[in-house]
Design an enzyme around this catalytic site. Structure first.
Site, PDB file in Angstrom:
ATOM      1  N   ASP A  86       0.807  -1.228   0.000  1.00 34.07           N
ATOM      2  CA  ASP A  86       0.000   0.000   0.000  1.00 34.07           C
ATOM      3  C   ASP A  86       0.836   1.272   0.000  1.00 34.07           C
ATOM      4  O   ASP A  86       0.330   2.341   0.363  1.00 34.07           O
ATOM      5  CB  ASP A  86      -0.970   0.030   1.198  1.00 34.07           C
ATOM      6  CG  ASP A  86      -1.931  -1.145   1.189  1.00 34.07           C
ATOM      7  OD1 ASP A  86      -2.741  -1.226   0.257  1.00 34.07           O
ATOM      8  OD2 ASP A  86      -1.857  -1.979   2.110  1.00 34.07           O
TER       9      ASP A  86
ATOM     10  N   HIS B 184      -3.866  -1.843  -6.284  1.00 36.19           N
ATOM     11  CA  HIS B 184      -3.055  -0.659  -6.550  1.00 36.19           C
ATOM     12  C   HIS B 184      -3.956   0.454  -7.059  1.00 36.19           C
ATOM     13  O   HIS B 184      -4.450   0.399  -8.193  1.00 36.19           O
ATOM     14  CB  HIS B 184      -1.967  -0.990  -7.573  1.00 36.19           C
ATOM     15  CG  HIS B 184      -1.044  -2.077  -7.141  1.00 36.19           C
ATOM     16  ND1 HIS B 184      -0.111  -2.662  -7.987  1.00 36.19           N
ATOM     17  CD2 HIS B 184      -0.892  -2.691  -5.937  1.00 36.19           C
ATOM     18  CE1 HIS B 184       0.561  -3.588  -7.325  1.00 36.19           C
ATOM     19  NE2 HIS B 184       0.097  -3.628  -6.086  1.00 36.19           N
TER      20      HIS B 184
END
Length: 451
Positions: A20, A50
């Site tokens: 992340d 993503h």
């Protein structure tokens, strides 16, 4: 935007945290700066998430499509390599969303190596059965069946369905029936009362549709692609979740370092022909269970997360102070990087002066604790326990990583006051700074091309 000094070289994007950090926006930025032949996925599967926000406001969570699909000069093709676990059903849903964002013919952008494993609904259900059986000791799996697909392939390589099998209904049908039998046996073994099971013929038909919509290629495709143009290898998850270097058992069944892209380049006769780009946030996050020495729940309300939250299988999205010690560990585990991208540089202002930085750890007795990566026994070849036996070396290594996880769970961070500007993060990690994001889009990036 100016092109980097190594514009004719492939790029490898790797997350130096728990995931992340911003791999998607980094790939989006790279594909806006120059035209690559493809974005190549070399690890993980559909559990990747993503997030990319285009300057025109379009948002997509990239899972299997490469994050260059929204590039300003047109979509960059996606190649799913032999080291990827492909989920055709999830790919169909993702492609439909991209089509709704006006991406023309999303599936026409995708090539898939015929050797890539596929994750099926049977793998997904087996994954969730194992997590339920762990009770309060859940590993933090995303519940997508990626690890189960890897484990099943290791235990029963001849029965593991691949992307190439989707072109041959008889072969695929036989393998799916054996998967269904495996799932039933697992239910009995773990005493799980669930009976959710897909229809084999429905899946054979759906996977046949997948094989017709994307281009399934053989082992000669990627070397030929690399001979024509550089590519971006878009990593999944983060180095601190690596199957060997992560803090066991809260890891992924995937090699999250730069090892897989470098192996694919070497196979293509282009060893080392890539620049390695590490990505970190200006603070540290972790999605799901596992040690997190700098966690500070009070920061969560100050640093809202529009695209991450509590996940029914993975667990809570956790927030903490910048962990330079963890990033140094990640750098050592992946063998270093050539440049650094720092995202969320605007977080210091949002946190109102509350952000700090961790320079190291101490153990319960107040002694310095310096985590050091071990000698991983087999990069790119996961051997996590269950199902299937471990060889002695692999078992000893995972026990070492589990002991390190226990030590980090009890560790105290050594915190310094004040947020750390991106330039100081780069200096602290001994890595040239390539770009800084102070917002969610490529237009929010400040470029500092390394020499």
């Amino acid at each position: 935007m100016s092109a980097p000094a190594w514009a004719d070289t492939s790029a490898v994007v790797v997350d130096l945290g728990f995931g992340d950090a911003g791999k998607g926006v980094t790939v989006d930025l790279l594909c806006a700066r120059r035209r690559y032949g493809a974005v190549v996925r070399a690890n993980g599967g559909a559990q990747a998430a993503h997030n990319v926000v285009a300057p025109d406001g379009r948002h997509h969570t990239f899972s299997q499509f490469g994050a260059g699909t929204l590039a300003p000069d047109g979509p960059v093709p996606t190649h799913l390599s032999r080291l990827m676990v492909v989920d055709p059903l999830a790919l169909a849903a993702e492609g439909a969303h991209l089509a709704s964002l006006s991406v023309p013919d999303p599936f026409g952008l995708v090539t898939v190596d015929e050797r890539a494993l596929i994750a099926t609904p049977w793998h997904q259900e087996a994954n969730r059965i194992r997590e339920r059986a762990r009770g309060g000791g859940r590993h933090g799996s995303c519940g997508m069946g990626v690890g189960e697909a890897m484990a099943y392939a290791l235990a029963r390589p001849g029965d593991a369905p691949t992307a190439g099998d989707c072109r041959t209904p008889a072969v695929l049908r036989r393998k799916l029936h054996r998967l269904a039998d495996h799932l039933d046996a697992l239910r009995r073994e773990l005493g799980d009362g669930s009976r959710t099971s897909p229809d084999v013929e429905d899946c054979v038909a759906a996977y046949g549709g997948f094989a017709r919509r994307v281009r399934i290629v053989d082992e000669s495709y990627l070397p030929g692609l690399l001979a024509r143009a550089p590519v971006v290898f878009e990593g999944a998850q983060g180095v601190l979740l690596d199957e060997w270097h992560g803090f066991h058992p809260h890891t992924t069944w995937s090699t999250t370092t730069t090892a897989n892209p470098l192996a694919l380049l070497a196979e293509a006769g282009r060893p080392g022909d890539a620049r390695r780009i590490g990505v970190v946030r200006a603070y540290t996050t972790r999605h799901g269970a596992g040690p997190f020495p700098t966690e500070d729940p009070s920061l969560a309300g100050l640093l809202p997360e529009p695209h991450n939250g509590t996940h029914p299988w993975q667990g809570a999205f956790r927030v903490g102070h910048l962990d330079l010690a963890a990033h140094r560990y990640a750098l050592a585990a992946t063998g270093g990087v050539d440049s650094l991208v720092v995202t969320h540089a605007d977080s210091a202002a949002a946190a109102g002066g509350r952000l700090r930085r961790c320079t190291g750890y101490t153990d319960r007795a107040g002694r310095p604790l310096v985590p050091v990566p071990g000698d991983a026994p087999a990069p790119s070849h996961p051997l996590h326990p269950a199902p299937g036996p471990l060889d002695a070396r692999a078992d000893a290594h995972l026990r070492r990583q589990a002991a390190l996880a226990d030590a980090l769970a009890a560790a105290r961070p050594v915190l310094a006051d004040g947020p750390t500007p991106p330039e100081e993060i780069a200096d602290a990690l001994g890595t040239p700074l390539e770009a800084v994001f102070s917002g969610p889009t490529r237009d929010d990036a400040r470029i500092t091309a390394p020499a």
